[in-house]
Motif scaffolding. Sequence first.
Motif, PDB file in Angstrom:
ATOM      1  N   LEU A 409       0.825  -1.200   0.000  1.00 56.60           N
ATOM      2  CA  LEU A 409       0.000   0.000   0.000  1.00 56.60           C
ATOM      3  C   LEU A 409       0.865   1.259   0.000  1.00 56.60           C
ATOM      4  CD1 LEU A 409      -2.482  -1.228   2.764  1.00 56.60           C
ATOM      5  CD2 LEU A 409      -2.717  -1.495   0.289  1.00 56.60           C
ATOM      6  N   ASP A 410       0.211   2.387  -0.018  1.00 55.71           N
ATOM      7  CA  ASP A 410       0.888   3.683   0.085  1.00 55.71           C
ATOM      8  C   ASP A 410       1.831   3.683   1.294  1.00 55.71           C
ATOM      9  OD1 ASP A 410       1.060   6.598   1.106  1.00 55.71           O
ATOM     10  OD2 ASP A 410       0.156   6.835  -0.875  1.00 55.71           O
ATOM     11  N   LYS A 411       2.991   4.309   1.155  1.00 52.67           N
ATOM     12  CA  LYS A 411       3.999   4.292   2.220  1.00 52.67           C
ATOM     13  C   LYS A 411       3.515   4.951   3.508  1.00 52.67           C
ATOM     14  CE  LYS A 411       8.075   3.954  -0.742  1.00 52.67           C
ATOM     15  NZ  LYS A 411       9.359   4.593  -1.164  1.00 52.67           N
ATOM     16  N   ARG A 412       2.482   5.751   3.409  1.00 55.88           N
ATOM     17  CA  ARG A 412       1.955   6.413   4.603  1.00 55.88           C
ATOM     18  C   ARG A 412       1.094   5.496   5.458  1.00 55.88           C
ATOM     19  NH1 ARG A 412      -0.753  11.338   1.419  1.00 55.88           N
ATOM     20  NH2 ARG A 412      -0.975   9.629  -0.097  1.00 55.88           N
ATOM     21  N   ILE A 413       0.742   4.339   4.926  1.00 57.75           N
ATOM     22  CA  ILE A 413      -0.135   3.408   5.633  1.00 57.75           C
ATOM     23  C   ILE A 413       0.664   2.544   6.604  1.00 57.75           C
ATOM     24  CG2 ILE A 413      -1.735   1.465   5.378  1.00 57.75           C
ATOM     25  CD1 ILE A 413      -2.905   3.962   4.261  1.00 57.75           C
ATOM     26  N   CYS A 414       0.153   2.348   7.804  1.00 61.49           N
ATOM     27  CA  CYS A 414       0.694   1.367   8.752  1.00 61.49           C
ATOM     28  C   CYS A 414      -0.363   0.277   8.917  1.00 61.49           C
ATOM     29  CB  CYS A 414       1.008   2.009  10.104  1.00 61.49           C
ATOM     30  SG  CYS A 414       1.501   0.795  11.364  1.00 61.49           S
ATOM     31  N   THR A 415      -0.097  -0.910   8.376  1.00 63.69           N
ATOM     32  CA  THR A 415      -1.118  -1.961   8.397  1.00 63.69           C
ATOM     33  C   THR A 415      -1.318  -2.548   9.802  1.00 63.69           C
ATOM     34  OG1 THR A 415       0.550  -3.532   7.588  1.00 63.69           O
ATOM     35  CG2 THR A 415      -0.971  -2.613   5.963  1.00 63.69           C
ATOM     36  N   GLU A 416      -0.365  -2.321  10.699  1.00 62.03           N
ATOM     37  CA  GLU A 416      -0.579  -2.762  12.079  1.00 62.03           C
ATOM     38  C   GLU A 416      -1.681  -1.918  12.726  1.00 62.03           C
ATOM     39  OE1 GLU A 416       2.010  -3.816  16.081  1.00 62.03           O
ATOM     40  OE2 GLU A 416       3.034  -3.253  14.229  1.00 62.03           O
ATOM     41  N   ASP A 417      -1.657  -0.616  12.481  1.00 61.36           N
ATOM     42  CA  ASP A 417      -2.738   0.255  12.969  1.00 61.36           C
ATOM     43  C   ASP A 417      -4.044  -0.058  12.249  1.00 61.36           C
ATOM     44  OD1 ASP A 417      -0.926   1.496  14.625  1.00 61.36           O
ATOM     45  OD2 ASP A 417      -0.560   3.186  13.263  1.00 61.36           O
ATOM     46  N   LEU A 418      -3.928  -0.328  10.951  1.00 64.30           N
ATOM     47  CA  LEU A 418      -5.112  -0.660  10.155  1.00 64.30           C
ATOM     48  C   LEU A 418      -5.781  -1.936  10.674  1.00 64.30           C
ATOM     49  CD1 LEU A 418      -6.318   0.623   7.468  1.00 64.30           C
ATOM     50  CD2 LEU A 418      -5.233  -1.298   6.295  1.00 64.30           C
ATOM     51  N   TYR A 419      -4.937  -2.890  11.113  1.00 66.78           N
ATOM     52  CA  TYR A 419      -5.463  -4.146  11.651  1.00 66.78           C
ATOM     53  C   TYR A 419      -6.376  -3.888  12.849  1.00 66.78           C
ATOM     54  CZ  TYR A 419      -5.661  -8.809  13.684  1.00 66.78           C
ATOM     55  OH  TYR A 419      -6.107 -10.002  14.198  1.00 66.78           O
ATOM     56  N   ASP A 420      -5.936  -3.004  13.739  1.00 65.08           N
ATOM     57  CA  ASP A 420      -6.729  -2.700  14.931  1.00 65.08           C
ATOM     58  C   ASP A 420      -8.095  -2.108  14.562  1.00 65.08           C
ATOM     59  OD1 ASP A 420      -4.713  -3.598  16.606  1.00 65.08           O
ATOM     60  OD2 ASP A 420      -3.795  -1.618  16.800  1.00 65.08           O
TER      61      ASP A 420
END
Length: 472
Positions: A409-420
């Motif tokens: 995804l876009d470099k600004r995305i943190c998928t760990e935060d997205l997971y929550d």
Amino acid sequence: MKTKEALYQKIARTITEQIQNDTLQQGDKLPSIRSAQKLYNVSLNTVKLAYLELESHSLIEPRPKSGYFVSQTAQRKRALPTITRITTSAKEETPQDLIDKVFGTIAKEDVTQFALGIPGKNFLPLAKLNKAIVKAVKDRNDSGTSYEPVQGNEHLRREIAKWAMVLEGKITEDDLVITSGAINAIYNGLMAVTKPGDAVAVETPAYFGVLQAIQLLGLRIIEVPTHPVLGVDLDALKKILPEVAACCFVTNFNNPMGFQMPDENKKELVRLITHYNVPLIEDDLYGNLFFGAERPKPCKYYDEAGLVMWCGSVSKTMAPGYRVGWIAPGQFKDKIIRQKIGQTVCSPSLFSDVVAHFLEYGRYDHHLRTFRHKMYANYLQIQRAVEAYFPDNTKVSQPKGGFMLWLELDKRICTEDLYDQAIKQKVNFAPGRMFSQYNQYNNCMRLNYAMEWTDRVENDLKLLGQLVKNSI
């Protein structure tokens, strides 16, 4: 046979070029198999192989009672994921807490499981397995309570050797050791050829279970740059082979990328490890879940020195909870058997009987054909959904088999935060951070598509895509 292969490949190449130059466009119908037979003046089987080859590259798709059409994914709009190169200054940071968090959802039936690499129950032959267990109990005079041989159930080893046609008779029942799933086979392979402090080469990104196994043994991990279609960068591997004690790779439908290493690359990989006398633990867990015309060969096929330890199981295809796996350890067989005595002694006899029965009577092959068809249909569905719901700059892998899709995804995305955020809405996925010993792939995710495709699945992918868009 070679002439037929050349013909089907030539036909597939011709149609590929027509798709690439827009002579054939998305949604166009291809000639029927019989029409193509007359058009190219070849056999029906040659046309079928050509169409299967095109299917394996997601260029065409079959539609029930309608024929073959140029697929929605034929002209990819999404770029492939980036090839990661580890810097020497990178610091190890094991994502154990994240792995524990994701695995904590394994029993939650109200969660849409995009996270874990486990097929949905509706994809498994549950009724036939239940009947086979009853038969196994009846057929055994001990009802399955006695110890099996340490090397494993003889009937099962014989059937695996007979069934592994892709190896063309290069292994026998005596070459195999039964294990508690594929990860146990990998763990035993690592134990047999390393000592604490040794280095092991793996792909990057790599399956987190393998990373954990290596670390539990007190070994160092060297992550090797990996192309999303071709697999491990062999030039990069060659530079570090003199300093590693073993390699641990998935060459067919890697988890999480889904690539299939070309045969020439496999031959070169075997040549390299033979030259440097470095064992290769080959995880071929997904090898039977191919989208193309035939099952790809493992590196074990090209191994003459006994350095390749070929690992497999039925955990991803038939019965995850049975924990029936195997390893063909080559020159390390005696050591593997001695290790097993000190670990589990033997495997559960009833489950071995059931798997052997499925292999012997062709039930496993029949199940695999159905399973592969469903997997490929789901692959087309999830590719379409990502195309429709995720941001335009999303990079997507191009698996040739298996049931994992890797998104960057876009470099600004943190998928760990997205997971929550996602888990609060009963949706999960595997954050990319889980697939490396370093703090990287933070903007990546792995999606499992081995599930019944329902409106809820479609809507939950739409939800994930919206969460990503809202995070930019």
